[in-house]
Write an enzyme that holds these catalytic residues in place. Structure first.
Site, PDB file in Angstrom:
ATOM      1  N   GLY A 115       0.833  -1.193   0.000  1.00 43.95           N
ATOM      2  CA  GLY A 115       0.000   0.000   0.000  1.00 43.95           C
ATOM      3  C   GLY A 115       0.870   1.246   0.000  1.00 43.95           C
ATOM      4  CB  CYS A 116       0.248   4.713  -1.114  1.00 44.21           C
ATOM      5  SG  CYS A 116      -1.367   5.061  -0.385  1.00 44.21           S
TER       6      CYS A 116
END
Length: 311
Positions: A115-116
């Protein structure tokens, strides 16, 4: 023979960015479906089983369904959703996270793209846990602000099609129930035994992230200083071309952090700030939420799986 790559969900924010990054490459062939067939289950299943590597750019439930459609044992998957990020049967796709991780990705059948926000948090914290500087049970507070593209197509439309008087707020802090879906991913892959408190926000800019973790030095191993923390990060990321660690002088010169500074790249910039503070230190990460935080990392993992990449 050129390997065939199929992006399932190539019209979403991440899918479009991956397609753009791969367009024009002659060392692989992109398999695409006509617009009328993109939601046809039979045609999608056919494409998923006809490629060498499929990249899933779908919501979590749809990504699980797509993975289940793959019957061809030769097909390898990269999942850009959060559906499989804590699944031990999938290799976590943060190539610089630990020694040997890039090799594990290169050999994997199933890779879950990070995920970012977790990319920044894990990038800062895991090296310190591994070095014995940060106890795994330390209660942590992680704060981050992302461009609105982090919210997907709905947030992009809300900001970019809004009329005067109906624009979203310039800053939206969310995840107020402290149950953000990225928290288990951060905890697991950073090596933490205590669940961190994670508070994210969207800003009125399209892409980019600043993530910070403020620490009291008394939370760390006895004798740890900002310099010790910097040295641990420097050792961990030595030789990794996509990770930038600001020098002590560069960090000391920072007055602000620009979340858009690395937009369009696959770079992750880390910094150890507050070096003159007597009892505290501030860890910071800056990167593109659509680059190292999504499409850039997916292409990096694709190249590793194709035997074309290096970290």
């Amino acid at each position: 023979m050129q390997p065939i790559v199929f992006i399932d969900g190539d019209q979403g924010t991440t899918g479009l960015q991956i397609h753009e990054r791969l367009r024009g490459r002659t060392d692989l062939r992109l398999l695409t479906l006509p617009e009328a067939e993109r939601k046809d289950p039979a045609r999608r299943a056919e494409a998923l089983n006809a490629c060498d590597i499929a990249i899933l750019c779908l919501p979590d439930a749809a990504a699980r369904e797509a993975a289940a459609l793959v019957r061809n044992p030769a097909v390898r998957l990269i999942d850009a959703s959060s559906a499989h990020r804590t699944d031990p049967q999938w290799v976590y796709g943060f190539a610089e996270m630990a020694p040997g991780q890039a090799e594990r990705i290169a050999q994997a059948q199933r890779v879950s793209n990070p995920g970012c926000y977790p990319t920044g948090a894990i990038g800062l914290l895991r090296p310190l846990v591994q070095a014995g500087l940060l106890p795994a049970d330390t209660p942590l507070n992680i704060h981050a602000i992302s461009g609105y593209s982090g919210g997907g197509r709905a947030q992009v439309q809300a900001f970019e099609t809004a009329t005067e008087g109906h624009r979203p707020p310039a800053l939206q802090v969310y995840g107020l129930g402290l149950q953000h879906k990225h928290t288990p991913e951060i905890q697991q892959h950073a090596g933490l035994s205590t669940r961190p408190a994670f508070v994210p926000a969207y800003g009125a800019f399209r892409q980019g992230i600043v993530l910070t973790v403020a620490l009291h030095l008394r939370q760390l191993a006895p004798g740890t200083t900002a310099g010790t923390v910097h040295q641990a990060l420097a050792r961990h990321y030595a030789g990794h071309r996509h990770i930038e660690l600001l020098s002590a002088d560069q960090a000391q010169a920072q007055q602000t952090l620009d979340p858009e500074a690395l937009n369009g790249s696959n770079q992750l910039r880390l910094a150890v700030l507050g070096q003159d503070a007597p009892d505290q230190v501030l860890l910071a990460a800056v990167f593109d939420n659509l680059g190292k935080g999504a499409s850039g990392a997916a292409v990096q993992n694709l190249d590793l799986m194709l035997g074309l990449g290096a970290v």
